[in-house]
Every structure is written in structure tokens, then in C-alpha cells.
Design a protein around this motif. Sequence first.
Motif, PDB file in Angstrom:
ATOM      1  N   ILE A  87      41.293  -9.614  23.109  1.00 21.94           N
ATOM      2  CA  ILE A  87      41.262 -10.570  21.992  1.00 21.94           C
ATOM      3  C   ILE A  87      40.437 -11.792  22.377  1.00 21.94           C
ATOM      4  O   ILE A  87      39.602 -12.267  21.600  1.00 21.94           O
ATOM      5  N   ALA A  88      40.653 -12.314  23.597  1.00 20.99           N
ATOM      6  CA  ALA A  88      39.904 -13.490  24.053  1.00 20.99           C
ATOM      7  C   ALA A  88      38.408 -13.180  24.133  1.00 20.99           C
ATOM      8  O   ALA A  88      37.572 -14.006  23.734  1.00 20.99           O
ATOM      9  N   GLU A  89      38.046 -11.993  24.621  1.00 22.72           N
ATOM     10  CA  GLU A  89      36.636 -11.607  24.695  1.00 22.72           C
ATOM     11  C   GLU A  89      36.036 -11.479  23.301  1.00 22.72           C
ATOM     12  O   GLU A  89      34.898 -11.889  23.064  1.00 22.72           O
ATOM     13  N   ALA A  90      36.807 -10.918  22.374  1.00 20.62           N
ATOM     14  CA  ALA A  90      36.319 -10.792  20.998  1.00 20.62           C
ATOM     15  C   ALA A  90      36.119 -12.170  20.370  1.00 20.62           C
ATOM     16  O   ALA A  90      35.118 -12.420  19.692  1.00 20.62           O
ATOM     17  N   GLU A  91      37.066 -13.096  20.608  1.00 22.66           N
ATOM     18  CA  GLU A  91      36.924 -14.448  20.073  1.00 22.66           C
ATOM     19  C   GLU A  91      35.721 -15.153  20.688  1.00 22.66           C
ATOM     20  O   GLU A  91      34.997 -15.875  20.002  1.00 22.66           O
ATOM     21  N   ALA A  92      35.485 -14.952  21.969  1.00 20.14           N
ATOM     22  CA  ALA A  92      34.316 -15.546  22.628  1.00 20.14           C
ATOM     23  C   ALA A  92      33.028 -14.975  22.021  1.00 20.14           C
ATOM     24  O   ALA A  92      32.055 -15.697  21.791  1.00 20.14           O
ATOM     25  N   GLY A  93      33.032 -13.675  21.758  1.00 22.21           N
ATOM     26  CA  GLY A  93      31.865 -13.051  21.123  1.00 22.21           C
ATOM     27  C   GLY A  93      31.624 -13.605  19.733  1.00 22.21           C
ATOM     28  O   GLY A  93      30.478 -13.873  19.342  1.00 22.21           O
ATOM     29  N   ILE A  94      32.697 -13.802  18.980  1.00 23.88           N
ATOM     30  CA  ILE A  94      32.579 -14.368  17.628  1.00 23.88           C
ATOM     31  C   ILE A  94      32.035 -15.785  17.709  1.00 23.88           C
ATOM     32  O   ILE A  94      31.156 -16.172  16.934  1.00 23.88           O
ATOM     33  N   ALA A  95      32.543 -16.578  18.657  1.00 24.47           N
ATOM     34  CA  ALA A  95      32.062 -17.960  18.817  1.00 24.47           C
ATOM     35  C   ALA A  95      30.586 -17.970  19.184  1.00 24.47           C
ATOM     36  O   ALA A  95      29.812 -18.787  18.668  1.00 24.47           O
ATOM     37  N   GLU A  96      30.171 -17.052  20.044  1.00 25.40           N
ATOM     38  CA  GLU A  96      28.755 -16.974  20.430  1.00 25.40           C
ATOM     39  C   GLU A  96      27.887 -16.595  19.228  1.00 25.40           C
ATOM     40  O   GLU A  96      26.825 -17.177  19.010  1.00 25.40           O
ATOM     41  N   LEU A  97      28.344 -15.630  18.437  1.00 28.00           N
ATOM     42  CA  LEU A  97      27.587 -15.247  17.238  1.00 28.00           C
ATOM     43  C   LEU A  97      27.497 -16.409  16.248  1.00 28.00           C
ATOM     44  O   LEU A  97      26.449 -16.640  15.635  1.00 28.00           O
ATOM     45  N   GLU A  98      28.584 -17.147  16.095  1.00 29.58           N
ATOM     46  CA  GLU A  98      28.599 -18.309  15.201  1.00 29.58           C
ATOM     47  C   GLU A  98      27.613 -19.372  15.698  1.00 29.58           C
ATOM     48  O   GLU A  98      26.892 -19.978  14.914  1.00 29.58           O
ATOM     49  N   LEU A  99      27.578 -19.581  17.008  1.00 29.74           N
ATOM     50  CA  LEU A  99      26.640 -20.541  17.595  1.00 29.74           C
ATOM     51  C   LEU A  99      25.199 -20.096  17.354  1.00 29.74           C
ATOM     52  O   LEU A  99      24.349 -20.906  16.968  1.00 29.74           O
ATOM     53  N   ARG A 100      24.916 -18.810  17.556  1.00 31.14           N
ATOM     54  CA  ARG A 100      23.560 -18.288  17.305  1.00 31.14           C
ATOM     55  C   ARG A 100      23.176 -18.459  15.840  1.00 31.14           C
ATOM     56  O   ARG A 100      22.057 -18.831  15.516  1.00 31.14           O
ATOM     57  N   ARG A 101      24.135 -18.178  14.939  1.00 33.34           N
ATOM     58  CA  ARG A 101      23.858 -18.321  13.512  1.00 33.34           C
ATOM     59  C   ARG A 101      23.559 -19.779  13.170  1.00 33.34           C
ATOM     60  O   ARG A 101      22.621 -20.081  12.444  1.00 33.34           O
ATOM     61  N   SER A 102      24.357 -20.668  13.735  1.00 35.84           N
ATOM     62  CA  SER A 102      24.160 -22.097  13.482  1.00 35.84           C
ATOM     63  C   SER A 102      22.801 -22.554  13.998  1.00 35.84           C
ATOM     64  O   SER A 102      22.074 -23.278  13.308  1.00 35.84           O
ATOM     65  N   ARG A 103      22.436 -22.126  15.203  1.00 31.31           N
ATOM     66  CA  ARG A 103      21.122 -22.495  15.759  1.00 31.31           C
ATOM     67  C   ARG A 103      19.985 -21.912  14.927  1.00 31.31           C
ATOM     68  O   ARG A 103      18.982 -22.582  14.705  1.00 31.31           O
ATOM     69  N   ALA A 104      20.150 -20.685  14.493  1.00 28.88           N
ATOM     70  CA  ALA A 104      19.107 -20.066  13.669  1.00 28.88           C
ATOM     71  C   ALA A 104      18.956 -20.823  12.352  1.00 28.88           C
ATOM     72  O   ALA A 104      17.833 -21.062  11.880  1.00 28.88           O
ATOM     73  N   GLN A 105      20.079 -21.211  11.758  1.00 27.20           N
ATOM     74  CA  GLN A 105      20.034 -21.956  10.496  1.00 27.20           C
ATOM     75  C   GLN A 105      19.358 -23.310  10.704  1.00 27.20           C
ATOM     76  O   GLN A 105      18.531 -23.720   9.903  1.00 27.20           O
ATOM     77  N   GLN A 106      19.692 -23.993  11.801  1.00 27.93           N
ATOM     78  CA  GLN A 106      19.050 -25.275  12.089  1.00 27.93           C
ATOM     79  C   GLN A 106      17.555 -25.087  12.308  1.00 27.93           C
ATOM     80  O   GLN A 106      16.742 -25.893  11.864  1.00 27.93           O
ATOM     81  N   GLY A 107      17.196 -24.013  13.003  1.00 29.59           N
ATOM     82  CA  GLY A 107      15.776 -23.723  13.231  1.00 29.59           C
ATOM     83  C   GLY A 107      15.040 -23.503  11.925  1.00 29.59           C
ATOM     84  O   GLY A 107      13.924 -23.994  11.736  1.00 29.59           O
ATOM     85  N   LEU A 108      15.670 -22.755  11.024  1.00 32.86           N
ATOM     86  CA  LEU A 108      15.050 -22.525   9.722  1.00 32.86           C
ATOM     87  C   LEU A 108      14.901 -23.818   8.934  1.00 32.86           C
ATOM     88  O   LEU A 108      13.864 -24.056   8.298  1.00 32.86           O
ATOM     89  N   GLU A 109      15.928 -24.669   8.968  1.00 30.63           N
ATOM     90  CA  GLU A 109      15.863 -25.945   8.255  1.00 30.63           C
ATOM     91  C   GLU A 109      14.773 -26.838   8.835  1.00 30.63           C
ATOM     92  O   GLU A 109      14.029 -27.493   8.095  1.00 30.63           O
ATOM     93  N   MET A 110      14.656 -26.849  10.160  1.00 26.30           N
ATOM     94  CA  MET A 110      13.619 -27.655  10.801  1.00 26.30           C
ATOM     95  C   MET A 110      12.226 -27.122  10.449  1.00 26.30           C
ATOM     96  O   MET A 110      11.301 -27.889  10.172  1.00 26.30           O
ATOM     97  N   GLU A 111      12.081 -25.809  10.450  1.00 25.51           N
ATOM     98  CA  GLU A 111      10.793 -25.198  10.098  1.00 25.51           C
ATOM     99  C   GLU A 111      10.440 -25.497   8.643  1.00 25.51           C
ATOM    100  O   GLU A 111       9.290 -25.785   8.317  1.00 25.51           O
ATOM    101  N   ARG A 112      11.434 -25.450   7.773  1.00 22.65           N
ATOM    102  CA  ARG A 112      11.205 -25.747   6.355  1.00 22.65           C
ATOM    103  C   ARG A 112      10.766 -27.198   6.179  1.00 22.65           C
ATOM    104  O   ARG A 112       9.814 -27.492   5.469  1.00 22.65           O
ATOM    105  N   ALA A 113      11.467 -28.113   6.878  1.00 22.69           N
ATOM    106  CA  ALA A 113      11.107 -29.532   6.792  1.00 22.69           C
ATOM    107  C   ALA A 113       9.701 -29.767   7.333  1.00 22.69           C
ATOM    108  O   ALA A 113       8.922 -30.525   6.744  1.00 22.69           O
ATOM    109  N   LYS A 114       9.359 -29.096   8.425  1.00 18.91           N
ATOM    110  CA  LYS A 114       8.012 -29.235   9.006  1.00 18.91           C
ATOM    111  C   LYS A 114       6.959 -28.705   8.043  1.00 18.91           C
ATOM    112  O   LYS A 114       5.917 -29.332   7.833  1.00 18.91           O
TER     113      LYS A 114
END
Length: 144
Positions: free
Chosen positions: A39-66
Amino acid sequence: MRRQQEAEAARHEVRLAEARQEAEQLSARLQVLLTKQSIAEAEAGIAELELRRSRAQQGLEMERAKTLRDIENSVSPEVIQLTLAQQLPQVAAAFQQRMGEVHVTAVDGANPFGYIAAAVEGVMGLARSAGLKVPASPAQMPAG
């Protein structure tokens, strides 16, 4: 002696049953711990995926603004000139309003209508700075 052996066998059987029960309890605890770890490993994996999604979204927003900034910065001088040229009639119309009777007193020999000339020259300077080909004022005309 036989009874003693039977009693010893019974005690041995009881100890064996206790050892089996303890082994089963340890096995059950191990299964609980392994499940918690999964369960802890699955939660860590979910947190990592959420972090990647958040970074990707920020990257897209920054690219759009640029990209938007690049588009805004790439407005050609021709577009600026055209926009300014389209607005000049409105500026000129503002100067055509009837002012009624104006009494102007010159102080120290200054041109009493200098403020109007300065305003018109300011508008013309703005047009020139935007790249419009505007004839120079008579004061700025080269002597020929």
C-alpha cells in the motif's frame, strides 16, 4: 514408563501445537506487514505520478505563456503603423472641437498658442516614433 512416555508425548504435542500457532501468527503478521508495504509503495507511486502530472501541466502553462509572449512581441511594425494610422483621425477630431471664445494672454513674449502647437507636435512625434512617415513640422524642415 508407558504413561510417562505418553505424558511426555502429550506435552510435546502441546508444545508443537503452540509452536504451530505462533508460526501462524507470525505468518499472519508478515502478511499484514507485506500488505502495508505494498500500500505504501502504491501511494508513493501515485504521489510520483501526481508530481509528474503537476510538472507537466506547469511546463505546458509556461510554454503557452512563452508562445503568447512571442506572438505579442512579433507584432510587425506595419501592424503598429496601421493601428496608429487608423487612430489618428480620432486624435485629429479631438482637436477640431469648437472651443468658443478663448482669451489668451502672452507672458514674457511667449507664443500664446504654444500649448496647442506643443500638443500637435506631441501627437506627430508619437506617429513618427511608431514609424509612420509624417511630414516634419515647418520648424523642423531642412533649409533648402
